[in-house]
Write an enzyme that holds these catalytic residues in place. Structure first.
Site, mmCIF file in Angstrom:
data_model
loop_
_atom_site.group_PDB
_atom_site.id
_atom_site.type_symbol
_atom_site.label_atom_id
_atom_site.label_comp_id
_atom_site.label_asym_id
_atom_site.label_seq_id
_atom_site.Cartn_x
_atom_site.Cartn_y
_atom_site.Cartn_z
ATOM 1 N N SER A 40 44.009 -11.661 62.399
ATOM 2 C CA SER A 40 44.975 -11.233 61.396
ATOM 3 C C SER A 40 44.847 -12.140 60.184
ATOM 4 O O SER A 40 44.410 -13.288 60.291
ATOM 5 C CB SER A 40 46.396 -11.329 61.954
ATOM 6 O OG SER A 40 47.372 -11.138 60.945
ATOM 7 N N LYS A 51 47.312 -16.762 66.243
ATOM 8 C CA LYS A 51 46.131 -16.314 65.497
ATOM 9 C C LYS A 51 45.381 -17.485 64.860
ATOM 10 O O LYS A 51 44.143 -17.451 64.778
ATOM 11 C CB LYS A 51 46.537 -15.286 64.434
ATOM 12 C CG LYS A 51 47.089 -13.983 65.009
ATOM 13 C CD LYS A 51 46.079 -13.268 65.923
ATOM 14 C CE LYS A 51 46.588 -11.902 66.349
ATOM 15 N NZ LYS A 51 45.621 -11.172 67.209
ATOM 16 N N TYR A 67 53.449 -15.790 66.200
ATOM 17 C CA TYR A 67 52.284 -14.946 65.957
ATOM 18 C C TYR A 67 51.231 -15.702 65.154
ATOM 19 O O TYR A 67 50.039 -15.686 65.492
ATOM 20 C CB TYR A 67 52.726 -13.686 65.212
ATOM 21 C CG TYR A 67 51.635 -12.656 65.036
ATOM 22 C CD1 TYR A 67 51.275 -11.813 66.082
ATOM 23 C CD2 TYR A 67 50.985 -12.504 63.821
ATOM 24 C CE1 TYR A 67 50.282 -10.853 65.929
ATOM 25 C CE2 TYR A 67 49.988 -11.557 63.656
ATOM 26 C CZ TYR A 67 49.638 -10.732 64.709
ATOM 27 O OH TYR A 67 48.654 -9.792 64.547
#
Length: 254
Positions: free
Chosen positions: A146, A163, A159
């Site tokens: 991402s 990542k 998150y």
């Protein structure tokens, strides 16, 4: 004069595994690889939706099969890989987001996100590479990361942590496995119109902020990611490893 020969983006005769293949970017990846000639094994947790996706691909003439699998179940994942022939391409699109302010994050949400986005990605990579090495396959492993693996985001501390860690993992694995001809990279999309993103895009002020940050002025579509995945899977990227392909409309250039 001898002209250089352009590399092929075809994948004829190659086998590909795609996780998270029942919808969204994972389904788009499966279609892109199959359309280039690969035989694609589509893996996902939900057997019903997976079967529907595979049936649609088969009806379109693609070489495809279903593999019900929860990649967070490491024993099941390792058994599934052991039962398959070594793959030439592994595309990991399985992912999870549980967004909240950092002060409100629970240990349960933290562990759930890390179990899928990092732990499963780590051991899927290792077991797939191990099989490639044993068969002397010069393969390509690709993770759907991402833009949030390179920047921060509101309510996305967990998150982003998963990542950012994934990006570091890929760099280290690229160094270790390059001598075996195994390449490992990430694609890093911005907000893509998928069921997972709709919960954010349906909030008008959030969508306006997102579109202001994407310098090309629009939310991404699944088709925007498919070309980058095909590039990293094919011989067109034969000298590319340990890197992140940004498909973010200019977000991280800001």
């Amino acid at each position: 004069m001898d002209l250089p020969k352009p590399p092929s983006s075809r994948l004829d005769g190659r086998r590909a595994l795609v996780t998270g293949a029942s919808s969204g970017i994972g389904l788009g990846a499966a279609v892109a690889l199959a359309d280039a000639g690969a035989h694609v094994v589509c893996a996902a947790r939900g057997a019903g939706r997976l079967d529907e996706a595979v049936a649609a691909m088969a009806a379109a003439g693609y070489g495809v099969e279903a593999l019900p699998l929860d990649v967070a179940d490491l024993a099941a994942m390792e058994a599934a890989l052991a039962a398959q022939q070594p793959f030439d391409v592994v595309l990991n699109s399985a992912g999870m987001g549980r967004h909240s302010p950092a002060l409100e994050t629970t240990p349960e949400d933290f562990d759930a996100v890390m179990a899928v986005n990092l732990r499963a990605a780590y051991f899927l990579s290792a077991r797939a590479a191990e099989r490639m090495m044993a068969a002397q396959v010069r393969g390509s492993i690709i993770h759907v990361s991402s833009q949030m693996g390179h920047v921060g985001g509101v309510d996305r501390a967990v998150y982003c942590a998963s990542k950012h860690a994934l990006e570091g993992m890929v760099k280290a694995m690229a160094i270790e496995w390059g001598g075996h001809g195994i390449r490992i990279n990430t694609v890093c999309p911005t907000f893509i119109r998928t069921p997972l993103a709709e919960q954010t895009l349906k909030v008008p002020e959030r969508r306006a902020w997102i579109e202001s940050m994407i310098k090309l002025g629009r939310v991404g579509e699944i088709e925007d990611v498919m070309g980058g995945i095909l590039y990293l899977a094919s011989d067109a990227s034969a000298l590319v490893t340990g890197t992140a392909l940004m498909i973010d409309g200019g977000w991280t250039a800001h």
